[in-house]
Scaffold this motif. Structure first.
Motif, mmCIF file in Angstrom:
data_model
loop_
_atom_site.group_PDB
_atom_site.id
_atom_site.type_symbol
_atom_site.label_atom_id
_atom_site.label_comp_id
_atom_site.label_asym_id
_atom_site.label_seq_id
_atom_site.Cartn_x
_atom_site.Cartn_y
_atom_site.Cartn_z
ATOM 1 N N ASP A 163 0.806 -1.222 0.000
ATOM 2 C CA ASP A 163 0.000 0.000 0.000
ATOM 3 C C ASP A 163 0.840 1.274 0.000
ATOM 4 O OD1 ASP A 163 -2.123 -1.712 0.067
ATOM 5 O OD2 ASP A 163 -2.659 -1.337 2.161
ATOM 6 N N ASP A 164 1.963 1.265 0.713
ATOM 7 C CA ASP A 164 2.727 2.505 0.891
ATOM 8 C C ASP A 164 4.063 2.529 0.143
ATOM 9 O OD1 ASP A 164 0.643 3.128 2.530
ATOM 10 O OD2 ASP A 164 1.771 3.050 4.411
ATOM 11 N N TYR A 165 4.577 1.353 -0.223
ATOM 12 C CA TYR A 165 5.872 1.293 -0.913
ATOM 13 C C TYR A 165 5.792 0.304 -2.075
ATOM 14 C CZ TYR A 165 7.460 3.474 3.455
ATOM 15 O OH TYR A 165 7.615 4.309 4.539
ATOM 16 N N PRO A 166 4.813 0.466 -2.964
ATOM 17 C CA PRO A 166 4.625 -0.548 -4.017
ATOM 18 C C PRO A 166 5.836 -0.701 -4.929
ATOM 19 C CG PRO A 166 3.343 1.434 -4.480
ATOM 20 C CD PRO A 166 3.840 1.570 -3.069
ATOM 21 N N HIS A 167 6.642 0.364 -5.084
ATOM 22 C CA HIS A 167 7.815 0.275 -5.946
ATOM 23 C C HIS A 167 8.919 -0.593 -5.333
ATOM 24 C CE1 HIS A 167 8.489 3.465 -3.068
ATOM 25 N NE2 HIS A 167 9.748 3.577 -3.403
ATOM 26 N N LEU A 168 8.805 -0.916 -4.040
ATOM 27 C CA LEU A 168 9.781 -1.778 -3.382
ATOM 28 C C LEU A 168 9.321 -3.235 -3.315
ATOM 29 C CD1 LEU A 168 10.772 0.395 -0.270
ATOM 30 C CD2 LEU A 168 11.841 0.362 -2.536
ATOM 31 N N TYR A 169 8.048 -3.472 -3.567
ATOM 32 C CA TYR A 169 7.427 -4.794 -3.381
ATOM 33 C C TYR A 169 7.887 -5.728 -4.497
ATOM 34 C CZ TYR A 169 3.355 -7.849 -2.215
ATOM 35 O OH TYR A 169 2.522 -8.873 -1.837
ATOM 36 N N ALA A 170 8.782 -6.681 -4.165
ATOM 37 C CA ALA A 170 9.376 -7.540 -5.191
ATOM 38 C C ALA A 170 8.625 -8.845 -5.388
ATOM 39 C CB ALA A 170 10.827 -7.837 -4.838
ATOM 40 N N GLY A 171 7.868 -9.303 -4.383
ATOM 41 C CA GLY A 171 7.132 -10.545 -4.557
ATOM 42 C C GLY A 171 7.112 -11.385 -3.297
ATOM 43 N N LEU A 172 6.469 -12.557 -3.408
ATOM 44 C CA LEU A 172 6.296 -13.471 -2.282
ATOM 45 C C LEU A 172 6.925 -14.821 -2.612
ATOM 46 C CD1 LEU A 172 2.540 -12.746 -1.446
ATOM 47 C CD2 LEU A 172 4.568 -11.672 -0.440
ATOM 48 N N LEU A 173 7.505 -15.455 -1.586
ATOM 49 C CA LEU A 173 8.047 -16.808 -1.708
ATOM 50 C C LEU A 173 7.260 -17.733 -0.797
ATOM 51 C CD1 LEU A 173 10.622 -14.722 -2.081
ATOM 52 C CD2 LEU A 173 11.854 -16.873 -2.261
ATOM 53 N N CYS A 174 6.814 -18.839 -1.354
ATOM 54 C CA CYS A 174 5.969 -19.773 -0.623
ATOM 55 C C CYS A 174 6.575 -21.167 -0.720
ATOM 56 C CB CYS A 174 4.552 -19.771 -1.214
ATOM 57 S SG CYS A 174 3.481 -21.088 -0.599
ATOM 58 N N THR A 175 6.929 -21.752 0.422
ATOM 59 C CA THR A 175 7.408 -23.130 0.446
ATOM 60 C C THR A 175 6.212 -24.066 0.547
ATOM 61 O OG1 THR A 175 9.482 -22.476 1.492
ATOM 62 C CG2 THR A 175 8.857 -24.784 1.650
ATOM 63 N N ILE A 176 6.160 -25.044 -0.330
ATOM 64 C CA ILE A 176 4.998 -25.926 -0.451
ATOM 65 C C ILE A 176 4.973 -26.943 0.686
ATOM 66 C CG2 ILE A 176 3.921 -27.710 -1.887
ATOM 67 C CD1 ILE A 176 5.396 -26.311 -4.277
ATOM 68 N N ASP A 177 3.797 -27.120 1.259
ATOM 69 C CA ASP A 177 3.521 -28.272 2.118
ATOM 70 C C ASP A 177 2.254 -28.904 1.574
ATOM 71 O OD1 ASP A 177 2.510 -30.009 4.209
ATOM 72 O OD2 ASP A 177 3.980 -29.073 5.541
ATOM 73 N N VAL A 178 2.357 -30.140 1.088
ATOM 74 C CA VAL A 178 1.225 -30.754 0.394
ATOM 75 C C VAL A 178 0.064 -31.062 1.324
ATOM 76 C CG1 VAL A 178 2.562 -31.691 -1.521
ATOM 77 C CG2 VAL A 178 2.325 -33.032 0.587
ATOM 78 N N ARG A 179 0.251 -30.874 2.632
ATOM 79 C CA ARG A 179 -0.878 -31.035 3.557
ATOM 80 C C ARG A 179 -1.804 -29.824 3.524
ATOM 81 N NH1 ARG A 179 2.745 -32.418 8.726
ATOM 82 N NH2 ARG A 179 3.886 -30.709 7.738
ATOM 83 N N ASN A 180 -1.323 -28.710 2.980
ATOM 84 C CA ASN A 180 -2.151 -27.507 2.871
ATOM 85 C C ASN A 180 -3.034 -27.568 1.637
ATOM 86 O OD1 ASN A 180 -1.037 -26.255 5.168
ATOM 87 N ND2 ASN A 180 0.732 -25.543 3.973
ATOM 88 N N ASP A 181 -4.177 -26.922 1.696
ATOM 89 C CA ASP A 181 -5.089 -26.849 0.553
ATOM 90 C C ASP A 181 -4.449 -25.964 -0.520
ATOM 91 O OD1 ASP A 181 -7.068 -25.905 -1.273
ATOM 92 O OD2 ASP A 181 -8.641 -26.376 0.166
ATOM 93 N N PRO A 182 -4.156 -26.494 -1.713
ATOM 94 C CA PRO A 182 -3.441 -25.697 -2.724
ATOM 95 C C PRO A 182 -4.214 -24.463 -3.174
ATOM 96 C CG PRO A 182 -4.235 -27.764 -3.664
ATOM 97 C CD PRO A 182 -4.434 -27.871 -2.197
ATOM 98 N N VAL A 183 -5.507 -24.588 -3.363
ATOM 99 C CA VAL A 183 -6.288 -23.444 -3.830
ATOM 100 C C VAL A 183 -6.395 -22.389 -2.743
ATOM 101 C CG1 VAL A 183 -8.546 -22.699 -4.658
ATOM 102 C CG2 VAL A 183 -7.537 -24.813 -5.526
ATOM 103 N N ALA A 184 -6.541 -22.810 -1.489
ATOM 104 C CA ALA A 184 -6.598 -21.837 -0.390
ATOM 105 C C ALA A 184 -5.278 -21.076 -0.279
ATOM 106 C CB ALA A 184 -6.914 -22.552 0.920
ATOM 107 N N VAL A 185 -4.156 -21.785 -0.448
ATOM 108 C CA VAL A 185 -2.850 -21.117 -0.418
ATOM 109 C C VAL A 185 -2.754 -20.117 -1.569
ATOM 110 C CG1 VAL A 185 -0.377 -21.478 -0.767
ATOM 111 C CG2 VAL A 185 -1.647 -22.966 0.783
ATOM 112 N N TYR A 186 -3.116 -20.555 -2.756
ATOM 113 C CA TYR A 186 -3.073 -19.678 -3.935
ATOM 114 C C TYR A 186 -3.924 -18.424 -3.713
ATOM 115 C CZ TYR A 186 -4.831 -18.006 -8.448
ATOM 116 O OH TYR A 186 -5.234 -17.217 -9.489
ATOM 117 N N GLU A 187 -5.145 -18.612 -3.266
ATOM 118 C CA GLU A 187 -6.049 -17.462 -3.086
ATOM 119 C C GLU A 187 -5.499 -16.489 -2.053
ATOM 120 O OE1 GLU A 187 -9.711 -19.393 -2.118
ATOM 121 O OE2 GLU A 187 -10.384 -19.463 -4.218
ATOM 122 N N ALA A 188 -4.902 -17.019 -0.976
ATOM 123 C CA ALA A 188 -4.343 -16.143 0.053
ATOM 124 C C ALA A 188 -3.179 -15.317 -0.491
ATOM 125 C CB ALA A 188 -3.882 -16.980 1.244
#
Length: 729
Positions: A163-188
């Motif tokens: 919201d305040d520093y969008p030019h600094l926002y490079a992205g998100l890294l997500c380590t997979i755990d197959v016990r998590n719901d894939p679509v719920a992780v994606y949507e979040a």
């Protein structure tokens, strides 16, 4: 004499070797390697200065244009604001005049504050954050040592960035755990509106294999394909490095990650004590696996690059196991991440422990891409299909074709960048998109930018011309201008001009390349040692034609305006441009308000053709119509209507299979649809031919959607005046 090396372009600087979280899947503190225990908790200023000197020395020797440095840990924010500021300035001073510096930090986010962000803004440091999805997914691993959740602090940090520093926002890294719901992780993750998402396979080896609930052999592929199919159905709302890399490598491009593809690794890790190490992921193999025995005080980066460990990660196909070399998907897989191949007794000469997952995932993505290369699913209302078939489509119907055309343009641009392999130019485009995605979307959907991208993607690396490859830099320069970035981009001179798509061209005789300086939404081009702006007599801007509520570009300079298959006029004189503008304005004034409203929704560029040509609307240049000089307002109006409608049908054919894959019937359909739009202006003989042609389209097997469209055409034809009763306007 030393053999040639692959120079380092990516540097991971361990500025802190401790962490404030106790993530149980961490490869630094929770796997086989324990070297962190004997290292300084933070990098010293002396070590940082030596690191900076080594990087500058290496970049100068190998003439590297851009060096990529990531502050890492542990948790790098533990180094503190002042120390990170000093490190940033030390690096920039060292490489000044040698190369550009792309400086980033990868953090778990819990300490990220406005004070940190202000400093990062001052020093040009972009921020990537680790988060594993929604609260349930993130709390499965990313907790404090006392078990407390880190989720709220991480989301707060990401929200601050977004919201305040969008030019600094490079992205998100997500380590997979197959016990998590894939679509719920994606949507979040998508809800956090990141500029990019990285899905990471948890580090594992044949000695310590990954978790596979229920013994499922392809549990990770199943998880990722669920995410991929949802992402695709949503229209690819955010770049995903793993998915994009598979698509790019399958079409001959380079991977965007070292975990896929055959591109030699050019990454080195530098620890807090100045030691050179191989990739951190090797810490999961065995204690001391990443070590080289070299450091910044006693050894150059060239010496480090000759270490056998780096050479093993740079051998391409020859360094892989026999099974991998025989695999049909090896160019996309590349054997998987080097660390994931480890097995006691055979070292790294094995397929990845994720081999079955990678094979299934890559096969799935390639199959999806072949079946539907435009990728995003865009659903067209039946009412819009019927309106287009009957020739009664209004502005809202035409506007519904824009989203799939934009998706196609973005995909074509991505493929073109992969073929061109212009990393620096692509980085400028990515930065511009972070600053203003709408402006970049508008640029990529410019008809002739789309035509260029489609040409590059179709040509492939072997047949790509130097001019086509170099145009990526011109597109990047315009993206910087449109989004207000302050960058300098080296752009080729094509013929005798520097072309800036959608803006114009600058004459630059006698040069192969010119530098474009973008700043504050404006630009200057360096020609013969002088900086020339838009006020220069050497600048030829794209003109505009405004009439009846439409504002159209008169583009007679873009090098890709020749995509219509007819001879185009070169730059018009001021007098000729004014005369043609009056003809076009008269033609537009003669149209109905509904016709003009539809054109406002789907027409952007007019390009002049040589006199006597019939007009055109190139399939890869949606939004542009090419019209001949020398025609009067009545003929110009007719050609404008006809080819505007042809363009809408082309956009529809990009979205739907109306002819069952029959190219001759598709060409006939285009001819019929264009003529039907001007049926009121046709003579008896033309009307008779049109009616017969519609009959030929409907005579034969068609897909259900094609049958419905053809029936709409037939109904529209039935309302035409009978031969002998035609009316001319």
């Amino acid at each position: 004499m030393h053999p040639p090396i692959v120079p380092f372009r990516q540097f991971v600087l361990k500025v802190a070797s401790r962490c404030d979280l106790a993530c149980d899947h961490c490869y630094v503190y929770e796997h086989a390697d324990t070297s962190w225990r004997g290292r300084p908790m933070v990098m010293s200023d002396e070590t940082a200065a030596r690191v900076a000197d080594r990087i500058a020395e290496h970049a100068a020797e190998h003439r590297i244009q851009t060096t990529h440095v990531v502050f890492h840990g542990g948790e790098p924010l533990l180094a503190g604001i002042d120390r990170l500021r000093r490190f940033s300035r030390t690096l920039r001073r060292a490489v000044e005049g040698v190369c550009d510096l792309d400086l980033r930090i990868h953090t778990n986010g819990v300490l990220l504050s406005r004070a940190f962000c202000d400093m990062f803004a001052d020093e040009g440091v972009k921020v990537g954050v680790s988060i594993d999805g929604d609260r349930a997914a993130n709390d499965l691993h990313r907790r404090y040592a006392n078990g407390r959740s880190s989720y709220d602090q991480v989301v707060r940090a990401i929200t601050l960035l977004r919201d305040d520093y969008p030019h600094l926002y490079a992205g998100l890294l997500c380590t997979i755990d197959v016990r998590n719901d894939p679509v719920a992780v994606y949507e979040a993750l998508v809800a956090l509106r990141p500029p990019r998402v990285d899905f990471l396979l948890p580090h594992a080896t044949w000695d310590s294999p990954p978790l596979r609930p229920g013994g499922r052999r392809t549990a990770y592929a199943d998880w990722l394909t669920a995410v991929h199919d949802r992402w695709r159905a949503d229209g690819r709302p955010v770049p995903v490095r793993m998915f994009d890399s598979i698509t790019l490598t399958a079409s001959g491009g380079d991977s965007q990650t070292e975990s896929l593809g055959l591109r030699p690794s050019d990454l080195v890790v530098i620890e807090t004590d100045g030691s050179y190490e191989q990739a951190d992921s090797l810490k999961t193999a065995y204690d001391g696996a990443p070590a080289t025995g070299f450091d910044v005080f006693r050894h150059s980066l060239n010496e480090a690059a000759r270490h056998p460990g780096f050479a093993a990660r740079q051998g391409g196909l020859d360094s892989l196991a026999d099974e991998c070399r025989r695999c049909p998907l090896v160019t996309s897989c590349g054997g998987g991440l080097y660390a994931h191949r480890y097995r006691t007794g055979s070292g790294f000469a094995n397929p990845s422990v994720y081999c079955a997952d990678l094979f299934r995932l890559i096969s799935h993505l390639i199959d999806k891409e072949r079946r539907n290369p435009t990728a995003p699913v865009h659903r067209l209302p039946v009412a819009t299909l019927d309106a287009l078939a009957s020739g009664s489509a209004g502005a809202d119907d035409v506007a519904r074709l824009r989203a799939p055309q934009l998706s196609g343009a973005r995909l074509a641009a991505g493929r073109a960048a992969a073929v061109v392999a212009g990393q620096e130019s692509w980085s400028v485009l990515v930065d511009a998109e972070r600053a203003d995605r709408d402006a970049v979307d508008d640029l990529l959907s410019h008809p002739y930018v789309h035509a260029w991208a489609a040409r590059c993607a179709a040509a492939g690396p072997a047949r790509l011309t130097a001019a086509d490859a170099g145009h990526l830099a011109a597109v990047a320069a315009v993206a910087a201008v449109r989004t207000g970035l302050a960058v300098k981009v080296t752009v080729p001179v094509t013929g005798t001009f520097v072309h800036l798509p959608g803006l114009g061209r600058m004459r630059a005789d006698g040069q192969d390349h010119a530098e474009v300086d973008a700043h504050d939404g404006s630009f200057a081009v360096r020609v013969d040692g002088r900086w020339l702006s838009e006020d220069s007599l050497l600048w030829e801007p794209v003109r505009t034609i405004e009439a009846a509520g439409l504002r159209l570009l008169l583009d007679d300079v873009d090098p890709y305006r020749d995509c219509h298959g007819l001879p185009v006029e070169d730059r018009l004189t001021g007098e000729t441009a004014a005369e043609w503008g009056e003809v076009v304005r008269s033609a537009l004034a003669s149209l109905t308000e509904d016709q003009r409203a539809a054109m406002r929704a789907g027409l952007r560029v007019l390009t002049p053709l040589k006199a006597g040509t019939p007009g055109a609307a190139g399939r890869t240049a949606y939004g542009a119509v090419a019209l001949p000089l020398g025609a009067g307002p009545e003929t110009t109006a007719r050609l404008l209507i006809e080819h505007f409608h042809r363009a809408q049908l082309g956009a529809l054919l990009d979205l739907l299979d109306l002819t069952g894959g029959d190219p001759s019937r598709e060409r006939l359909l285009c001819d019929v649809y264009g003529l039907l739009s001007v049926a009121g202006l046709l003579g008896d003989e033309e009307l008779a031919r049109l009616t017969a042609a519609i009959g030929r389209i409907t005579d034969g097997a068609l897909p259900a959607v094609g049958r419905r469209f053809a029936e709409g055409l037939a109904e529209a034809a039935a309302r035409l005046p009978l031969p002998g009763h035609s009316r001319r306007r």
